[in-house]
Design a protein around this motif. Sequence first.
Motif, mmCIF file in Angstrom:
data_model
loop_
_atom_site.group_PDB
_atom_site.id
_atom_site.type_symbol
_atom_site.label_atom_id
_atom_site.label_comp_id
_atom_site.label_asym_id
_atom_site.label_seq_id
_atom_site.Cartn_x
_atom_site.Cartn_y
_atom_site.Cartn_z
ATOM 1 N N UNK A 1 0.860 -1.184 0.000
ATOM 2 C CA UNK A 1 0.000 0.000 0.000
ATOM 3 C C UNK A 1 0.894 1.231 0.000
ATOM 4 N N UNK A 2 0.345 2.338 -0.453
ATOM 5 C CA UNK A 2 1.131 3.577 -0.454
ATOM 6 C C UNK A 2 0.207 4.774 -0.315
ATOM 7 N N UNK A 3 0.784 5.877 0.170
ATOM 8 C CA UNK A 3 0.037 7.120 0.405
ATOM 9 C C UNK A 3 0.532 8.166 -0.588
ATOM 10 N N UNK A 4 -0.410 8.782 -1.293
ATOM 11 C CA UNK A 4 -0.035 9.838 -2.241
ATOM 12 C C UNK A 4 -1.271 10.671 -2.540
ATOM 13 N N UNK A 5 -1.050 11.907 -2.984
ATOM 14 C CA UNK A 5 -2.165 12.783 -3.355
ATOM 15 C C UNK A 5 -2.871 12.239 -4.593
ATOM 16 N N UNK A 6 -4.148 12.595 -4.734
ATOM 17 C CA UNK A 6 -4.991 11.973 -5.751
ATOM 18 C C UNK A 6 -4.754 12.508 -7.156
ATOM 19 N N UNK B 1 -17.086 37.872 -9.442
ATOM 20 C CA UNK B 1 -17.690 36.606 -9.886
ATOM 21 C C UNK B 1 -19.103 36.461 -9.326
ATOM 22 N N UNK B 2 -19.735 37.592 -9.028
ATOM 23 C CA UNK B 2 -21.097 37.546 -8.533
ATOM 24 C C UNK B 2 -21.216 37.079 -7.098
ATOM 25 N N UNK B 3 -20.136 37.249 -6.320
ATOM 26 C CA UNK B 3 -20.180 36.851 -4.914
ATOM 27 C C UNK B 3 -19.936 35.374 -4.678
ATOM 28 N N UNK B 4 -19.487 34.648 -5.707
ATOM 29 C CA UNK B 4 -19.175 33.227 -5.529
ATOM 30 C C UNK B 4 -17.890 33.094 -4.699
ATOM 31 N N UNK B 5 -17.807 32.066 -3.862
ATOM 32 C CA UNK B 5 -16.607 31.917 -3.029
ATOM 33 C C UNK B 5 -15.395 31.447 -3.818
ATOM 34 N N UNK B 6 -14.234 31.917 -3.430
ATOM 35 C CA UNK B 6 -13.018 31.305 -3.941
ATOM 36 C C UNK B 6 -13.036 29.841 -3.497
ATOM 37 N N UNK B 7 -12.820 28.954 -4.446
ATOM 38 C CA UNK B 7 -12.910 27.520 -4.167
ATOM 39 C C UNK B 7 -11.612 26.856 -4.592
ATOM 40 N N UNK B 8 -10.661 26.761 -3.687
ATOM 41 C CA UNK B 8 -9.353 26.230 -4.071
ATOM 42 C C UNK B 8 -9.405 24.738 -4.359
ATOM 43 N N UNK B 9 -8.410 24.274 -5.085
ATOM 44 C CA UNK B 9 -8.248 22.843 -5.264
ATOM 45 C C UNK B 9 -7.790 22.219 -3.954
ATOM 46 N N UNK B 10 -8.335 21.092 -3.664
ATOM 47 C CA UNK B 10 -7.979 20.348 -2.468
ATOM 48 C C UNK B 10 -7.235 19.087 -2.895
ATOM 49 N N UNK B 11 -6.044 18.883 -2.344
ATOM 50 C CA UNK B 11 -5.338 17.639 -2.603
ATOM 51 C C UNK B 11 -5.664 16.671 -1.476
ATOM 52 N N UNK B 12 -6.041 15.480 -1.855
ATOM 53 C CA UNK B 12 -6.445 14.459 -0.893
ATOM 54 C C UNK B 12 -5.427 13.334 -0.914
ATOM 55 N N UNK B 13 -4.826 13.079 0.221
ATOM 56 C CA UNK B 13 -3.881 11.969 0.317
ATOM 57 C C UNK B 13 -4.667 10.676 0.469
ATOM 58 N N UNK B 14 -4.552 9.829 -0.533
ATOM 59 C CA UNK B 14 -5.226 8.547 -0.472
ATOM 60 C C UNK B 14 -4.297 7.460 0.012
ATOM 61 N N UNK B 15 -4.860 6.448 0.657
ATOM 62 C CA UNK B 15 -4.106 5.260 1.012
ATOM 63 C C UNK B 15 -4.558 4.184 0.030
ATOM 64 N N UNK B 16 -3.662 3.843 -0.905
ATOM 65 C CA UNK B 16 -3.985 2.966 -2.024
ATOM 66 C C UNK B 16 -3.432 1.562 -1.804
ATOM 67 N N UNK B 17 -4.126 0.581 -2.359
ATOM 68 C CA UNK B 17 -3.654 -0.800 -2.351
ATOM 69 C C UNK B 17 -2.948 -1.064 -3.676
ATOM 70 N N UNK B 18 -1.744 -1.588 -3.627
ATOM 71 C CA UNK B 18 -0.987 -1.869 -4.846
ATOM 72 C C UNK B 18 -1.636 -3.010 -5.620
ATOM 73 N N UNK B 19 -1.728 -2.845 -6.923
ATOM 74 C CA UNK B 19 -2.344 -3.875 -7.760
ATOM 75 C C UNK B 19 -1.579 -5.190 -7.704
ATOM 76 N N UNK B 20 -0.293 -5.135 -7.443
ATOM 77 C CA UNK B 20 0.539 -6.335 -7.425
ATOM 78 C C UNK B 20 0.736 -6.910 -6.022
ATOM 79 N N UNK B 21 0.099 -6.312 -5.023
ATOM 80 C CA UNK B 21 0.262 -6.817 -3.662
ATOM 81 C C UNK B 21 -0.294 -8.232 -3.537
ATOM 82 N N UNK B 22 0.364 -9.044 -2.747
ATOM 83 C CA UNK B 22 -0.114 -10.395 -2.451
ATOM 84 C C UNK B 22 -0.864 -10.426 -1.112
#
Length: 420
Positions: free
Chosen positions: A93-98, A291-312
Amino acid sequence: MELSRRTVFRLSGVALLGTTLLGGLTATAWAQATNVTVWHGYRGEEKAAFEKVVSLYNDAHKGKVMVSALAVPYDAYADKISAAVPQGSGPDAFIFAQDRLGGWIEAGNIVEPIDFYLDDATKAQFLPNMVDGLSYRGSIYGLPLNYKSIALIYNKAKVKEPPKTTGELVAWAKKNTNAATGTYGWAYAYSDFYFHAGVMNAFGGKVFDDSAKSGLPKPTVNSPENVKAVEQVMTWFKTDKILPADPTSALITSLFNQGKTDIVFSGPWFLGEVDKSIQVGIAPLPTVDGAGGKPMTPWMTIEGLYISAKSKNKEAAYDFAKFATSEPAAKIMALEGRQQPTNKAVYAVPEIANDPVLTGFRQQAERATPMPNYAVMTAMWSPMTMAMNKIVKGAATPKQALDEAQAKISADVDALRKGR
């Protein structure tokens, strides 16, 4: 030892799959201790907190599972995942941004879809949009662990009430800007497209047409909305003259620490650079009058915990991922690692609910959107960086520079499409 899906069905039956896979079956699957390796890019207090989470899990699973955490140098981390995992020499498994997720999925043999394991109760424990950020073409590929986004960071000794609109922000900045002394009422890395995305999103702009079902959507960087967003930033910089030229991260940190700016747009990583004598406050980015009062909406990076496709050891790796995203683990990552966990229940814990930094970024999460994870995202960064630099330096108008970027990205995407 890993049970194949076919074996799981044969042993437990379809009716029991959802409730017993990680319960009764695990005693059989892990009769002998299973070793699970997890890669991450944490350093300092983040690393120490994550290692504490790993130790707690190992203590609770003695004789069944042993998780080993390996910190990988960040500069080479993504490339190492791309090279090692498909060869079977990477982690379980590994942790990385999406943001790299789409590219890894299209490449194949890197990330395992987890729809098979994921139940509704687990999905329900996360803040809004977090699971969506780890989804790609209808499947979910990881559990969200932590998130990061920019917010409004201010010096509480100087700013009594953070501005809620860009009109208020501009008025404040004009009163507190003195170019002769290098003082600015407000500073952020507006020429960096990641930091600019919040304004772009407020205007309804996008970098790709997200209606496409393919992993290779159509670029839209020169849309009228995107042009207007850049023109708005250039008004703040060139007309209002309230933003510093060449806004590097080093300059912004220096200005804030010297008291030459009291409001910045940045993320939690910025706080480690702030002089300890400065008491900071965190507030949501303002709404955009233009922008008509719309909020600034920043990009959010999400760190996912992924399962490796080759893991046993996929079942064991997923079981650890569930623990790492649970409330007890999230509390450790928040209070000791100073991370922003995705687990929503943890924000009711008194120590966290009363923490102005954690709650400040939590409020911004309500006005943030996951960074697109298309496979072609990597094709966007260089052309857009060049476009923003040209615009800021006056070498091209916003429309001209964005048209050039559109042509370059479109050509790269077409080449990828033909290569499929």
